[in-house]
Design a protein around this motif. Structure first.
Motif, short mmCIF file in Angstrom:
data_model
loop_
_atom_site.label_atom_id
_atom_site.label_comp_id
_atom_site.label_asym_id
_atom_site.label_seq_id
_atom_site.Cartn_x
_atom_site.Cartn_y
_atom_site.Cartn_z
N CYS A 1 0.82 -1.21 0.00
CA CYS A 1 0.00 0.00 0.00
C CYS A 1 0.86 1.26 0.00
O CYS A 1 1.22 1.77 1.06
N PRO A 2 1.17 1.81 -1.20
CA PRO A 2 1.96 3.04 -1.24
C PRO A 2 1.33 4.22 -0.50
O PRO A 2 2.03 4.95 0.20
N PRO A 3 0.00 4.44 -0.59
CA PRO A 3 -0.55 5.58 0.15
C PRO A 3 -0.40 5.44 1.67
O PRO A 3 -0.24 6.43 2.37
N GLY A 4 -0.45 4.22 2.17
CA GLY A 4 -0.27 4.00 3.60
C GLY A 4 1.19 4.14 4.01
O GLY A 4 1.50 4.50 5.15
N GLY A 5 2.08 3.83 3.07
CA GLY A 5 3.51 3.98 3.30
C GLY A 5 4.04 3.17 4.46
O GLY A 5 3.41 2.21 4.92
N GLN A 6 5.21 3.55 4.92
CA GLN A 6 5.87 2.82 6.01
C GLN A 6 5.08 2.90 7.31
O GLN A 6 5.04 1.94 8.07
N ALA A 7 4.41 4.03 7.54
CA ALA A 7 3.60 4.15 8.76
C ALA A 7 2.45 3.14 8.73
O ALA A 7 2.16 2.50 9.74
N GLY A 8 1.82 2.99 7.59
CA GLY A 8 0.74 2.01 7.45
C GLY A 8 1.25 0.59 7.59
O GLY A 8 0.59 -0.25 8.23
N ILE A 9 2.40 0.32 7.01
CA ILE A 9 3.00 -1.02 7.12
C ILE A 9 3.30 -1.33 8.59
O ILE A 9 3.04 -2.44 9.06
N ALA A 10 3.80 -0.35 9.32
CA ALA A 10 4.10 -0.54 10.75
C ALA A 10 2.83 -0.86 11.54
O ALA A 10 2.84 -1.76 12.40
N LYS A 11 1.73 -0.17 11.23
CA LYS A 11 0.46 -0.44 11.92
C LYS A 11 -0.04 -1.85 11.60
O LYS A 11 -0.52 -2.56 12.49
N LEU A 12 0.05 -2.24 10.33
CA LEU A 12 -0.39 -3.57 9.94
C LEU A 12 0.48 -4.65 10.60
O LEU A 12 -0.03 -5.67 11.07
N ALA A 13 1.79 -4.42 10.63
CA ALA A 13 2.71 -5.38 11.25
C ALA A 13 2.38 -5.54 12.73
O ALA A 13 2.35 -6.68 13.25
N ASP A 14 2.09 -4.42 13.39
CA ASP A 14 1.75 -4.48 14.82
C ASP A 14 0.45 -5.26 15.03
O ASP A 14 0.38 -6.12 15.90
N LEU A 15 -0.56 -4.98 14.23
CA LEU A 15 -1.84 -5.69 14.35
C LEU A 15 -1.68 -7.19 14.12
O LEU A 15 -2.25 -8.00 14.85
N LEU A 16 -0.92 -7.53 13.10
CA LEU A 16 -0.79 -8.93 12.71
C LEU A 16 0.34 -9.68 13.43
O LEU A 16 0.50 -10.88 13.25
N GLY A 17 1.11 -8.95 14.22
CA GLY A 17 2.19 -9.59 14.97
C GLY A 17 3.31 -10.11 14.09
O GLY A 17 3.87 -11.17 14.35
#
Length: 186
Positions: free
Chosen positions: A43-59
């Motif tokens: 997800c380019p619009p979510g960027g690294q901040a979005g990836i970090a949130k997804l990683a945290d949610l999914l462990g």
């Protein structure tokens, strides 16, 4: 009511509906991630901040944005050079939030506050009068995402309703034609 994993993932996505992830929108991408069929870094619009949130949610561990999906950049909005617009309406259907106003053979314009920056309107324009410029407010907020999600849902509901009405009209026309055909055969 407890949210499903797909709904929790979808809540973290920016709701630009840009399709750069390879899916038809944010919700299908979220569903694929929930099923383990898509990675968190598309997800380019979510960027690294979005990836970090997804990683945290999914462990899972965060990772860099997949470059095959695009690059992270500033928030953009579409702008139509109104002098060059021919009113072809080809930009209207791809806009996920109905942020473009216009009618056939009349100039179109973009409501910047509703534009998600998805860029889906650019390619269909036959006269290349749509450009993407940096948005005045560079930050895409959760309120922007929720407004975009709601407008996208409303557009899809409108399109589904229009399609159902079209099918119903065609069925009625077929019935009338069958009646007329029967009457002429008598």
């Amino acid at each position: 009511m407890s949210l499903t994993l797909a709904e929790r993932i979808d809540a973290l996505l920016p709701q630009t509906q840009c399709r750069k992830c390879g899916f038809e929108g944010c919700k299908p991408y979220a569903e694929a991630m929930a099923q383990g069929a898509a990675d968190i870094n598309h997800c380019p619009p979510g960027g690294q901040a979005g990836i970090a949130k997804l990683a945290d949610l999914l462990g899972v561990a965060a990772k860099p944005l997949d470059p095959s999906c695009g690059t992270e950049g500033p928030r953009l909005v579409a702008v139509i050079n109104e002098a060059d617009c021919i009113g072809c309406t080809k930009c209207l259907p791809p806009c996920p939030t109905d942020a473009i106003l216009g009618a056939s053979k009349h100039m179109h314009t973009v409501i910047a506050a509703l534009c998600t920056g998805c860029e889906l309107c650019v390619a269909p324009c036959p006269v290349a009068c749509i450009s993407m410029i940096p948005a005045q407010a560079n930050e895409w907020t959760s309120e922007d995402a929720e407004r975009s999600r709601r407008r996208y849902q409303l557009k899809n509901q409108r399109l589904a309703r229009q399609e159902a009405e079209k099918v119903e009209r065609l069925a009625k026309q077929k019935q009338l034609l069958a009646k007329l055909k029967t009457k002429t055969q008598l």
